[in-house]
Scaffold this motif. Sequence first.
Motif, PDB file in Angstrom:
ATOM      1  N   GLY A 102       0.766  -1.234   0.000  1.00 12.47           N
ATOM      2  CA  GLY A 102       0.000   0.000   0.000  1.00 12.47           C
ATOM      3  C   GLY A 102       0.796   1.283   0.000  1.00 12.47           C
ATOM      4  N   TRP A 103       2.140   1.171   0.048  1.00 15.63           N
ATOM      5  CA  TRP A 103       2.963   2.376   0.137  1.00 15.63           C
ATOM      6  C   TRP A 103       3.497   2.714  -1.250  1.00 15.63           C
ATOM      7  CZ3 TRP A 103       8.020   2.884   3.539  1.00 15.63           C
ATOM      8  CH2 TRP A 103       8.395   4.240   3.582  1.00 15.63           C
ATOM      9  N   SER A 104       3.022   3.803  -1.813  1.00 14.81           N
ATOM     10  CA  SER A 104       3.419   4.224  -3.157  1.00 14.81           C
ATOM     11  C   SER A 104       4.765   4.938  -3.092  1.00 14.81           C
ATOM     12  CB  SER A 104       2.358   5.152  -3.743  1.00 14.81           C
ATOM     13  OG  SER A 104       2.730   5.599  -5.031  1.00 14.81           O
ATOM     14  N   LEU A 105       5.741   4.409  -3.837  1.00 14.23           N
ATOM     15  CA  LEU A 105       7.096   4.966  -3.858  1.00 14.23           C
ATOM     16  C   LEU A 105       7.494   5.222  -5.306  1.00 14.23           C
ATOM     17  CD1 LEU A 105       8.549   2.511  -1.227  1.00 14.23           C
ATOM     18  CD2 LEU A 105       8.321   4.980  -0.910  1.00 14.23           C
ATOM     19  N   SER A 106       7.793   6.468  -5.628  1.00 15.11           N
ATOM     20  CA  SER A 106       8.081   6.806  -7.025  1.00 15.11           C
ATOM     21  C   SER A 106       9.140   7.888  -7.111  1.00 15.11           C
ATOM     22  CB  SER A 106       6.805   7.256  -7.741  1.00 15.11           C
ATOM     23  OG  SER A 106       6.301   8.440  -7.146  1.00 15.11           O
ATOM     24  N   ALA A 107       9.717   7.999  -8.296  1.00 14.61           N
ATOM     25  CA  ALA A 107      10.684   9.053  -8.595  1.00 14.61           C
ATOM     26  C   ALA A 107      10.621   9.342 -10.079  1.00 14.61           C
ATOM     27  CB  ALA A 107      12.091   8.631  -8.181  1.00 14.61           C
ATOM     28  N   THR A 108      10.763  10.600 -10.447  1.00 14.31           N
ATOM     29  CA  THR A 108      10.751  10.986 -11.849  1.00 14.31           C
ATOM     30  C   THR A 108      12.086  10.646 -12.507  1.00 14.31           C
ATOM     31  OG1 THR A 108      11.618  13.200 -11.437  1.00 14.31           O
ATOM     32  CG2 THR A 108       9.225  12.910 -11.273  1.00 14.31           C
ATOM     33  N   LYS A 109      12.099  10.664 -13.825  1.00 14.90           N
ATOM     34  CA  LYS A 109      13.352  10.377 -14.530  1.00 14.90           C
ATOM     35  C   LYS A 109      14.399  11.450 -14.256  1.00 14.90           C
ATOM     36  CE  LYS A 109      11.797  12.396 -18.952  1.00 14.90           C
ATOM     37  NZ  LYS A 109      11.556  12.091 -20.383  1.00 14.90           N
ATOM     38  N   PRO A 158      16.348   3.373  -6.897  1.00 20.83           N
ATOM     39  CA  PRO A 158      17.359   4.438  -6.942  1.00 20.83           C
ATOM     40  C   PRO A 158      17.569   5.025  -5.546  1.00 20.83           C
ATOM     41  CG  PRO A 158      15.278   5.255  -7.763  1.00 20.83           C
ATOM     42  CD  PRO A 158      15.085   3.787  -7.533  1.00 20.83           C
ATOM     43  N   GLN A 159      18.684   5.689  -5.369  1.00 15.47           N
ATOM     44  CA  GLN A 159      19.034   6.217  -4.056  1.00 15.47           C
ATOM     45  C   GLN A 159      17.990   7.192  -3.532  1.00 15.47           C
ATOM     46  OE1 GLN A 159      21.746   5.140  -2.183  1.00 15.47           O
ATOM     47  NE2 GLN A 159      20.602   6.235  -0.582  1.00 15.47           N
ATOM     48  N   ILE A 160      17.371   7.962  -4.418  1.00 18.96           N
ATOM     49  CA  ILE A 160      16.388   8.949  -3.953  1.00 18.96           C
ATOM     50  C   ILE A 160      15.186   8.272  -3.296  1.00 18.96           C
ATOM     51  CG2 ILE A 160      15.161   9.125  -6.178  1.00 18.96           C
ATOM     52  CD1 ILE A 160      14.886  12.155  -5.540  1.00 18.96           C
ATOM     53  N   VAL A 161      14.809   7.091  -3.792  1.00 13.03           N
ATOM     54  CA  VAL A 161      13.709   6.345  -3.187  1.00 13.03           C
ATOM     55  C   VAL A 161      14.154   5.707  -1.872  1.00 13.03           C
ATOM     56  CG1 VAL A 161      12.187   4.344  -3.484  1.00 13.03           C
ATOM     57  CG2 VAL A 161      12.515   5.962  -5.371  1.00 13.03           C
TER      58      VAL A 161
END
Length: 331
Positions: A102-109, A158-161
């Motif tokens: 249920g935990w949405s984890l995202s990062a843009t390009k 990725p590291q940001i996530v």
Amino acid sequence: MTSVTPISVNASSEKLVARLVDHAARLNVQIARTDAGTVIVDAGVDALGSADAGLLIARICMGGLGRVTRRTTLEHAPLWPTCIDVQTSNPVLACLGSQYAGWSLSATKEQTGGKKFFSLGSGPARALAVKEPLFTELSYRDHHDRGALVMEVDRLPPQIVIDKVLNDCGLAPDKLTIAVTPTQSIAGTVQIVARVVEVALHKTHVLGVALDEIIEGSGSAPLPPPAPDGIQAMGRTNDAILYGGRVHLTVKRDATAKRLAAELPSSNARDYGRPFAEIFTSFNYDFYQIDAALFAPAEVWVSSLESGMTYHGGAVNKDLLDTQWLANGDA
């Protein structure tokens, strides 16, 4: 009055996480560490992974509060040769407080410096971050100093996530372990099929049934081989539960048992009867267009502590599974 120490899903799963890392070679997973010390377990991206790894990751996903085993069923006319069995005496906490993705984890390009990234996080670290409204309903938050998260995605985060997970969980970098299990991997297929009881608990929640009614949960679902195509792999794991999943719940009241037996099975859904990959494609790959009632086990038994009676609903659809999974659709 004796006080009861709240259960920590991260503490309960800590030994399982250590086993996953310590036995990486036997489990065919690869271990990497970020410069800051966060452990990344590759269970199917570059590593081959294994069914045993999937079983262990499924137990971690349940916060150490469930048993997950593989069973061979070669009796006359089995539903499928291999099934995954799940049992928990803490079904709400194990399934919704930990296992639910249920935990949405995202990062843009732009943030990743390459491709955009998206994953739904599952597992006990969710209860440290409590980013989902569900945790308010559960009145639960974990405060352990270590955490584990599972990502069902075909690339390493990725590291940001990773930094977002650390920040939201309030963890030191070397206290976090992330396991990555692509859907089209062996371990990924196992840990998704092992969500058969969780799917029943989530549907129970969607129906508006009070979660404190649920006392025990067990279930099983057939384990198909993963498909090389991501959409087909996702279809197989969903079909395993929607058309082959069987769940037995124990609840407090008779009225709850009757209602769940009638309303829980996937056959109540408008979109029931077609392979999930076909349904998903027909709605332009938009989960939210699919009838939510479909996300449920095929067959349920619900026992009432109030009356001692058990109510039954739904049925498995062996023909659909055979058509999808057997060579030439042989039944």
